[in-house]
Design a protein around this motif. Structure first.
Motif, short mmCIF file in Angstrom:
data_model
loop_
_atom_site.label_atom_id
_atom_site.label_comp_id
_atom_site.label_asym_id
_atom_site.label_seq_id
_atom_site.Cartn_x
_atom_site.Cartn_y
_atom_site.Cartn_z
N GLU A 14 -5.81 10.26 -0.52
CA GLU A 14 -5.29 10.83 -1.75
C GLU A 14 -3.82 10.46 -1.97
N THR A 15 -3.33 9.45 -1.27
CA THR A 15 -1.96 8.98 -1.40
C THR A 15 -1.86 7.57 -0.83
N LEU A 16 -0.70 6.97 -0.96
CA LEU A 16 -0.43 5.67 -0.34
C LEU A 16 0.85 5.79 0.46
N LEU A 17 1.00 4.95 1.45
CA LEU A 17 2.20 4.95 2.28
C LEU A 17 3.16 3.88 1.82
N LEU A 18 4.44 4.22 1.82
CA LEU A 18 5.48 3.25 1.56
C LEU A 18 5.85 2.56 2.87
N LYS A 19 6.59 1.49 2.79
CA LYS A 19 7.02 0.78 3.98
C LYS A 19 7.81 1.69 4.93
N SER A 20 8.51 2.66 4.36
CA SER A 20 9.32 3.59 5.15
C SER A 20 8.48 4.68 5.83
#
Length: 76
Positions: A14-20
């Motif tokens: 239900e979300t995406l991860l950023l590089k951080s």
């Protein structure tokens, strides 16, 4: 293919991860489907095929979306 990988991850969590390693916040099924469509158009330029795939997800994707919500899939 890359759009499908991003989309499937988003459906599960239900979300995406950023590089951080931070998330972009909770997103809807429609947002994930639109992201799938937009990534694939950008990568391969096939508007018609990607819109057909998008509408297939809009019509039938709720089965997978609801399954993941039922098991309450969360990022660990």
């Amino acid at each position: 293919m890359i759009g499908g990988l991003v989309h499937d991850y988003g459906y599960k969590y239900e979300t995406l991860l950023l590089k951080s390693k931070k998330t972009i916040g909770v997103k809807s099924q429609k947002w994930m489907d639109e992201t799938f469509r937009d990534i694939n158009i950008e990568v391969n330029g096939f508007y018609l095929l990607n819109y057909l795939a998008y509408w297939a997800l809009r019509i039938g994707g709720f089965v997978a979306w609801n399954k993941h919500r039922k098991v309450n899939a969360k990022i660990v």
